[in-house]
Motif scaffolding. Structure first.
Motif, PDB file in Angstrom:
ATOM      1  N   VAL A   4       0.742  -0.568  -0.297  1.00 59.68           N
ATOM      2  CA  VAL A   4      -0.019  -0.204  -0.362  1.00 59.68           C
ATOM      3  C   VAL A   4       0.954   1.253   0.193  1.00 59.68           C
ATOM      4  O   VAL A   4       2.166   1.461   0.890  1.00 59.68           O
ATOM      5  CB  VAL A   4      -0.691   0.065   1.395  1.00 59.68           C
ATOM      6  CG1 VAL A   4      -1.412   1.239   1.118  1.00 59.68           C
ATOM      7  CG2 VAL A   4      -2.161  -1.117   0.937  1.00 59.68           C
ATOM      8  N   GLU A   5       0.470   2.292  -0.876  1.00 51.10           N
ATOM      9  CA  GLU A   5       1.436   3.589  -0.928  1.00 51.10           C
ATOM     10  C   GLU A   5       0.595   4.268  -0.773  1.00 51.10           C
ATOM     11  O   GLU A   5      -0.535   4.417  -1.353  1.00 51.10           O
ATOM     12  CB  GLU A   5       2.212   3.692  -2.872  1.00 51.10           C
ATOM     13  CG  GLU A   5       3.036   4.254  -2.911  1.00 51.10           C
ATOM     14  CD  GLU A   5       3.740   5.279  -3.936  1.00 51.10           C
ATOM     15  OE1 GLU A   5       3.555   6.202  -4.243  1.00 51.10           O
ATOM     16  OE2 GLU A   5       3.141   3.758  -4.602  1.00 51.10           O
ATOM     17  N   PHE A   6       1.507   5.179   0.565  1.00 54.72           N
ATOM     18  CA  PHE A   6      -0.047   5.852   0.175  1.00 54.72           C
ATOM     19  C   PHE A   6       0.893   7.404   1.219  1.00 54.72           C
ATOM     20  O   PHE A   6       1.926   7.286   2.378  1.00 54.72           O
ATOM     21  CB  PHE A   6      -0.861   5.604   1.973  1.00 54.72           C
ATOM     22  CG  PHE A   6      -1.530   6.691   2.662  1.00 54.72           C
ATOM     23  CD1 PHE A   6      -2.466   7.089   1.997  1.00 54.72           C
ATOM     24  CD2 PHE A   6      -1.779   7.533   4.025  1.00 54.72           C
ATOM     25  CE1 PHE A   6      -3.409   7.993   2.075  1.00 54.72           C
ATOM     26  CE2 PHE A   6      -2.525   8.300   3.925  1.00 54.72           C
ATOM     27  CZ  PHE A   6      -3.331   8.944   4.126  1.00 54.72           C
ATOM     28  N   GLN A   7       0.820   8.880   0.828  1.00 58.46           N
ATOM     29  CA  GLN A   7       2.259   9.753   1.102  1.00 58.46           C
ATOM     30  C   GLN A   7       3.210   8.890   0.890  1.00 58.46           C
ATOM     31  O   GLN A   7       4.218  10.211   2.171  1.00 58.46           O
ATOM     32  CB  GLN A   7       1.351  10.245   2.171  1.00 58.46           C
ATOM     33  CG  GLN A   7      -0.641  11.130   2.458  1.00 58.46           C
ATOM     34  CD  GLN A   7      -0.501  11.535   3.431  1.00 58.46           C
ATOM     35  OE1 GLN A   7      -0.397  11.606   3.889  1.00 58.46           O
ATOM     36  NE2 GLN A   7      -2.440  12.372   2.753  1.00 58.46           N
ATOM     37  N   LYS A  10       5.765   3.667   2.150  1.00 59.82           N
ATOM     38  CA  LYS A  10       4.762   2.487   1.611  1.00 59.82           C
ATOM     39  C   LYS A  10       5.168   1.489   2.847  1.00 59.82           C
ATOM     40  O   LYS A  10       5.558   1.248   3.151  1.00 59.82           O
ATOM     41  CB  LYS A  10       6.099   1.565   0.749  1.00 59.82           C
ATOM     42  CG  LYS A  10       6.045   2.533  -0.624  1.00 59.82           C
ATOM     43  CD  LYS A  10       7.373   2.314  -1.329  1.00 59.82           C
ATOM     44  CE  LYS A  10       7.243   3.075  -2.787  1.00 59.82           C
ATOM     45  NZ  LYS A  10       8.266   2.792  -4.102  1.00 59.82           N
ATOM     46  N   GLY A  55      -5.304   0.726  -7.940  1.00 63.03           N
ATOM     47  CA  GLY A  55      -4.943  -1.148  -8.112  1.00 63.03           C
ATOM     48  C   GLY A  55      -6.175  -1.431  -7.183  1.00 63.03           C
ATOM     49  O   GLY A  55      -7.424  -1.511  -7.644  1.00 63.03           O
ATOM     50  N   ASP A  90      -1.240  -4.734  -5.624  1.00 63.31           N
ATOM     51  CA  ASP A  90      -0.881  -2.934  -5.165  1.00 63.31           C
ATOM     52  C   ASP A  90      -1.304  -2.441  -5.447  1.00 63.31           C
ATOM     53  O   ASP A  90      -2.338  -2.393  -5.967  1.00 63.31           O
ATOM     54  CB  ASP A  90       0.398  -3.087  -5.716  1.00 63.31           C
ATOM     55  CG  ASP A  90       1.664  -4.155  -5.684  1.00 63.31           C
ATOM     56  OD1 ASP A  90       1.731  -4.879  -4.102  1.00 63.31           O
ATOM     57  OD2 ASP A  90       2.663  -4.590  -6.079  1.00 63.31           O
ATOM     58  N   LYS A  92      -2.373   2.241  -4.859  1.00 63.79           N
ATOM     59  CA  LYS A  92      -1.710   3.462  -4.207  1.00 63.79           C
ATOM     60  C   LYS A  92      -3.140   4.256  -3.778  1.00 63.79           C
ATOM     61  O   LYS A  92      -3.851   4.379  -4.502  1.00 63.79           O
ATOM     62  CB  LYS A  92      -1.203   3.975  -5.266  1.00 63.79           C
ATOM     63  CG  LYS A  92      -0.374   5.862  -5.655  1.00 63.79           C
ATOM     64  CD  LYS A  92      -0.017   5.859  -6.149  1.00 63.79           C
ATOM     65  CE  LYS A  92       0.033   7.647  -6.060  1.00 63.79           C
ATOM     66  NZ  LYS A  92       0.796   8.759  -7.349  1.00 63.79           N
ATOM     67  N   ILE A  94      -5.040   7.698  -2.940  1.00 59.40           N
ATOM     68  CA  ILE A  94      -4.625   8.767  -2.822  1.00 59.40           C
ATOM     69  C   ILE A  94      -5.707   9.691  -1.145  1.00 59.40           C
ATOM     70  O   ILE A  94      -7.407  10.010  -1.480  1.00 59.40           O
ATOM     71  CB  ILE A  94      -4.821   9.591  -3.857  1.00 59.40           C
ATOM     72  CG1 ILE A  94      -4.100   8.671  -4.480  1.00 59.40           C
ATOM     73  CG2 ILE A  94      -5.394  11.561  -3.615  1.00 59.40           C
ATOM     74  CD1 ILE A  94      -4.309   9.149  -6.161  1.00 59.40           C
TER      75      ILE A  94
END
Length: 106
Positions: A4-7, A10, A55, A90, A92, A94
């Motif tokens: 999980v990519e957040f601000q 990772k 994702g 995976d 992202k 926002i």
């Protein structure tokens, strides 16, 4: 193991993990302002955990759909409730400004 990519952060989690729980467990700022203190604690009724997701996640459930029909959200906006979302691959994430993280532009 999904990421999980957040601000810029990772975070790795398990397939099927709840997105809200993953973010909060990793001290990611999911809520804007006082929504950190005034929220439904993940039952899907307040809408303050709304985020845009790029994702693989589960399809929206009835709570997610119902809450996004109420102001300030809209079913036409591509937002999801983190508390009702399961991470399947995976992604992202926002977060937009505003108490509810409402997206002001389509």
């Amino acid at each position: 193991m999904p990421m999980v990519e957040f601000q810029g952060k990772k975070i790795h989690c398990q397939v099927g993990d709840n997105l809200r729980q993953v973010l909060l467990k990793n001290d990611a700022p999911l809520y804007n302002g006082k929504a950190k203190y005034i929220n439904c604690m993940g039952i899907g009724s307040c809408g303050t955990c709304a985020v845009q997701i790029l994702g693989e996640v589960n399809s929206p459930n009835w709570k997610d759909k119902a809450r996004r029909f109420l102001w300030p959200h809209s079913p036409e906006k591509d937002l999801r409730l983190a508390c009702q979302t399961k991470v399947l691959g995976d992604i992202k994430v926002i977060k937009y400004a505003g108490f509810w993280g409402e997206k002001t532009h389509f």
